[in-house]
Design a protein around this motif. Structure first.
Motif, PDB file in Angstrom:
ATOM      1  N   GLY A 269       6.320  35.449   5.887  1.00  0.00           N
ATOM      2  CA  GLY A 269       7.632  34.823   5.738  1.00  0.00           C
ATOM      3  C   GLY A 269       8.732  35.526   6.511  1.00  0.00           C
ATOM      4  N   ARG A 270       8.433  36.673   7.118  1.00  0.00           N
ATOM      5  CA  ARG A 270       9.388  37.457   7.924  1.00  0.00           C
ATOM      6  C   ARG A 270      10.590  37.926   7.113  1.00  0.00           C
ATOM      7  N   ARG A 271      10.394  38.122   5.814  1.00  0.00           N
ATOM      8  CA  ARG A 271      11.499  38.594   4.977  1.00  0.00           C
ATOM      9  C   ARG A 271      11.316  40.043   4.542  1.00  0.00           C
ATOM     10  N   ALA A 272      10.165  40.607   4.842  1.00  0.00           N
ATOM     11  CA  ALA A 272       9.924  41.993   4.449  1.00  0.00           C
ATOM     12  C   ALA A 272       8.985  42.644   5.463  1.00  0.00           C
ATOM     13  N   THR A 287      19.385  44.935  13.415  1.00  0.00           N
ATOM     14  CA  THR A 287      19.656  43.725  12.648  1.00  0.00           C
ATOM     15  C   THR A 287      20.955  43.089  13.119  1.00  0.00           C
ATOM     16  N   GLU A 321      13.463  45.183   3.160  1.00  0.00           N
ATOM     17  CA  GLU A 321      13.840  43.778   2.978  1.00  0.00           C
ATOM     18  C   GLU A 321      14.767  43.390   4.128  1.00  0.00           C
ATOM     19  N   ASP A 323      16.881  40.108   6.213  1.00  0.00           N
ATOM     20  CA  ASP A 323      17.448  38.768   6.047  1.00  0.00           C
ATOM     21  C   ASP A 323      18.049  38.364   7.385  1.00  0.00           C
ATOM     22  N   TRP A 403      11.810  39.497  14.997  1.00  0.00           N
ATOM     23  CA  TRP A 403      11.770  38.053  14.709  1.00  0.00           C
ATOM     24  C   TRP A 403      13.131  37.465  15.017  1.00  0.00           C
ATOM     25  N   ALA A 405      14.409  34.497  13.961  1.00  0.00           N
ATOM     26  CA  ALA A 405      15.002  33.796  12.803  1.00  0.00           C
ATOM     27  C   ALA A 405      15.702  32.503  13.190  1.00  0.00           C
TER      28      ALA A 405
END
Length: 425
Positions: A269-272, A287, A321, A323, A403, A405
């Motif tokens: 899910g590319r969230r962690a 980020t 984590e 986002d 990623w 996103a």
């Protein structure tokens, strides 16, 4: 001349002559010649071979009439024996007045020159020896250059093998890699790789084998192949480092060899992201959206021991984590240990710091990210070399995995090798 131990830089000449009178004549001619040599003597081909086996002879003065070999047979035997040395000696043959034609045939058979005993004077002898020695020196230089070029070509091929093609299907995952060989020309054991599993999990690794040289580079390549195999066979992430250590223990040359590793596991899910540290520097985390990107240093909370270190303790994951768009930057210590020139020290967070350090590397990333994210690995490597003032003392690897996103933004795939034509331009 004629001493039992040659002076430094004085060429050793071996006279192969069984006739004492002719040997005395050559000795007297050399005494009057304008050339300094350390003259040794052998009375047969067998004696000459014994001398060549234990001493660094630079030139042979060979009589073609010896008790155990005559004519070109003596020449061929000594040429064949001397050819086993890394730098065979030059060879000048001595002939009698009636055998001048044999001297010509000897040169055709591989001798550097020939002298007729009754027609030789100090000047002619000195010129012949000087020519033969210079020719030997030129051949030695060409041979050394050829060997150097072959080693450089082999090194380049192995370096390119250290830039594996990522096995990643997700077009929104970015994988940028770079490798800088050290200035000493010796390959190191840095290795890295990225693989996406069938369920979408993306795993990355960067490792550093202690030491430099072909053994360490080969071990690094072996560990990378083993790591990729473990990933492709769906080995649980928690078991990869223990199994990789078993490969290391079986393949390393000595018990002192160890390996540091950083492994990333990006969930589907590319969230962690799970980070496994085995004695390796902690990665950087990039980020934020375009125009607001920031680079931070991960503070490790689950650092494990290096592979191959005989102490208790394993490896557990530290979860990050995330986002939105992100990139995790893995590197080997060749980058952060780069010494910074005094002129460039002002760019570092701490004035007068002799080495770049993690904080300095983060600042370099901040500068490189100020323009755009694309090509950031190449720009960082160039900037580190610039701050160092040239090629780094140690080899260094850099791997950025992230990623986008955004369904409209395709992830970047790039590789940089310092000695490539593109890098030179």
């Amino acid at each position: 001349m004629g001493s039992s131990q040659a002076d430094v830089g004085t060429p050793v000449v071996l006279l192969v002559e069984d006739d004492d009178g002719d040997a005395l004549l050559v000795t007297e001619l050399l005494a009057d010649a304008e050339i300094t040599v350390d003259l040794r003597r052998a009375r047969s081909v067998e004696e000459a071979e014994a001398v060549l086996a234990h001493e660094d002879v630079e030139c042979l003065l060979l009589d073609l009439g010896l008790p155990d070999a005559a004519g070109l047979d003596a020449l061929e035997r000594l040429r064949t024996f001397a050819a086993e040395r890394s730098d065979p000696p030059a060879l000048v043959v001595l002939t009698g007045n009636a055998d001048a034609g044999q001297g010509v045939r000897a040169v055709a058979a591989g001798a550097d020159d020939y002298l007729v005993k009754g027609e030789t004077d100090p000047t002619l002898l000195a010129r012949s020896l000087r020519y033969a020695l210079q020719r030997r020196h030129a051949v030695t230089q060409r041979r050394a250059l050829f060997r150097s070029e072959v080693r450089a070509a082999e090194t380049a091929r192995l370096e390119r093998a250290l830039l594996p093609t990522p096995l990643v299907a997700d077009k929104h995952v970015s994988v940028m890699v770079g490798y800088l060989p050290g200035r000493d020309g010796l390959l190191g054991g840095d290795f890295f790789d990225t693989v996406e599993r069938a369920d979408g999990t993306v795993l990355s690794v960067i490792g550093d084998v202690a030491g430099h040289g072909p053994d360490e580079a080969a071990l690094g390549a072996t560990l990378r192949t083993a790591w990729r195999t473990l990933v492709l066979t769906d080995t649980p992430s928690t078991m990869i480092l223990p199994l990789l250590e078993r490969v290391l223990l079986a393949e390393r040359a000595t018990p002192e060899v160890f390996v540091t590793i950083c492994q990333l596991v990006v969930e589907p899910g590319r969230r962690a992201v799970d980070v496994y540290l085995a004695g390796h520097p902690a990665p950087l985390l990039i980020t934020g959206p375009v125009g607001g990107v920031r680079c931070t240093e991960l503070v490790p909370s689950a650092r494990g021991r290096a592979l191959g270190i005989p102490v208790d303790g394993g490896w557990r994951a530290q979860r990050l984590e995330v986002d939105g768009p992100f990139s995790v930057v893995l590197y080997t210590d060749g980058l952060v240990e780069a010494e910074v020139t005094p002129e460039a020290a002002s760019v570092l967070p701490r004035q007068g710091a002799p080495r770049l350090g993690v904080a300095g590397l983060r600042r370099v990333f901040d500068e490189a990210l100020a323009s755009e994210f694309s090509g950031v690995v190449s720009r960082v490597l160039r900037r580190v070399r610039e701050l160092h003032g040239g090629p780094l003392a140690d080899d260094a690897a850099l791997l950025s995995v992230g990623w986008t996103a955004d369904a409209e933004i395709i992830g970047e795939r790039s590789s940089t090798l310092a000695d490539s034509a593109e890098w030179t331009r």
